[in-house]
Enzyme design. Structure first.
Site, short mmCIF file in Angstrom:
data_model
loop_
_atom_site.label_atom_id
_atom_site.label_comp_id
_atom_site.label_asym_id
_atom_site.label_seq_id
_atom_site.Cartn_x
_atom_site.Cartn_y
_atom_site.Cartn_z
N CYS A 107 -35.15 34.44 26.08
CA CYS A 107 -34.59 35.46 26.95
C CYS A 107 -35.26 35.42 28.31
CB CYS A 107 -34.79 36.84 26.32
SG CYS A 107 -36.52 37.25 26.02
N CYS A 108 -34.72 36.21 29.22
CA CYS A 108 -35.31 36.31 30.55
C CYS A 108 -36.44 37.34 30.52
CB CYS A 108 -34.24 36.72 31.56
SG CYS A 108 -32.86 35.56 31.65
N GLY A 109 -37.04 37.54 31.67
CA GLY A 109 -38.06 38.58 31.76
C GLY A 109 -39.40 38.09 31.28
N LYS A 110 -40.01 38.82 30.34
CA LYS A 110 -41.38 38.54 29.93
C LYS A 110 -41.45 37.55 28.78
CE LYS A 110 -43.06 43.05 31.47
NZ LYS A 110 -43.74 44.31 31.09
N ARG A 177 -33.57 28.82 29.57
CA ARG A 177 -33.48 28.12 30.86
C ARG A 177 -34.72 27.29 31.13
NH1 ARG A 177 -35.13 32.41 34.91
NH2 ARG A 177 -36.00 34.03 33.60
#
Length: 266
Positions: A107-110, A177
């Site tokens: 996932c994105c973020g942390k 990503r």
């Protein structure tokens, strides 16, 4: 023919605005992979199980564990169990002050910890002044998106591509990503590709983590259909990287080091 390692087919219920249907749908495959280095558990990443050897090599290089492939003594992947075993010629334990065992999420973020010492050691300042035109930026992004058949099937993958000014050289997809970039990096290491004059095309947001990874790969230009973050742009200014975002249709934004964009400097 669909690649079963990239996606799985699942029977779902779909509402199309008028009726409810039972249909078959392609779902992006999510695969946990735990990497052991010199017998020590180093990281577990969630990935798309394609080009795993490239992924692991690129990941270890971007993390500063290796700089060259000849530092690897042995390399084994047990795909059935989701384990990879890497033995380095240097048998010393990993430096836990600059690396920590961590969970690398898709996932994105942390999903990744930031500002480890290895980032400072492995990030490269790009001095090469290779230029690219606005039309070439737009064409490279269009080519990457058109070639991303797995994304079109699942809607759940990110894409990264290594390019020259004129052509896409290699493209990799992954649910993460960062993983897509690591696969590209691993490909470059395997094939001893000179990188200072290359361009990275990317489907996702240009975060600080993505920008650092592009720097570690050694490319001076990153293209994206999405937006950058402020910290990414601060790092790009410091590391000499040209960031071009929101490449959509015939439009784009140049955020840092515009001297590499021909129409701006000519």
């Amino acid at each position: 023919m669909k690649d079963n390692s990239v996606m799985k087919n699942k029977r779902i219920i779909r509402y199309d605005g008028k009726s409810i249907l039972e249909v078959d749908d392609d779902i992006a495959n999510e695969f946990p992979l735990t990497i052991f280095v010199n017998g020590e558990e180093f990281a577990t990443m969630v990935c798309t199980p394609t080009y795993l050897e490239e992924l692991i090599k690129g990941f270890l290089a971007s993390e500063g564990i290796i700089r060259f492939l000849d530092e690897i003594d042995s390399f084994t992947i047990d795909e059935d169990r989701g384990f990879a075993y890497v033995e380095l010629k240097n048998k010393q334990s990993l430096n836990t002050d600059s690396h920590s065992k961590r969970f690398i999420g898709s996932c994105c973020g942390k999903s990744r910890q930031f500002y480890f010492q290895n980032d400072a050691k492995t990030a490269k300042t790009i001095m090469k002044k290779t230029k690219i035109s606005v039309d070439q930026c737009i064409d490279l992004m269009k080519t990457m998106q058109e070639d991303s058949t797995d994304f079109h099937s699942t809607g759940g993958l990110h894409n990264a591509a290594l390019c020259t000014r004129e052509n896409l050289l290699v493209s990799r997809s992954d649910i993460g990503r960062h993983n897509a970039l690591d696969k590209v990096y691993g490909y470059c290491l395997d094939n001893r590709i000179p990188l200072a004059d290359k361009v990275i095309a990317f489907s996702g947001r240009i975060s600080s983590e993505v920008l650092l990874k592009v720097s570690k790969i050694g490319a001076g230009i990153i293209l994206s259909k999405s937006a950058p973050t402020t910290l990414a742009l601060d790092l790009a200014e410091d590391l000499g990287i040209t960031t071009v975002g929101f490449i959509r249709g015939n439009r784009l934004n140049v955020y840092t080091h515009p001297e590499r964009i021909e129409e701006i400097t000519d």
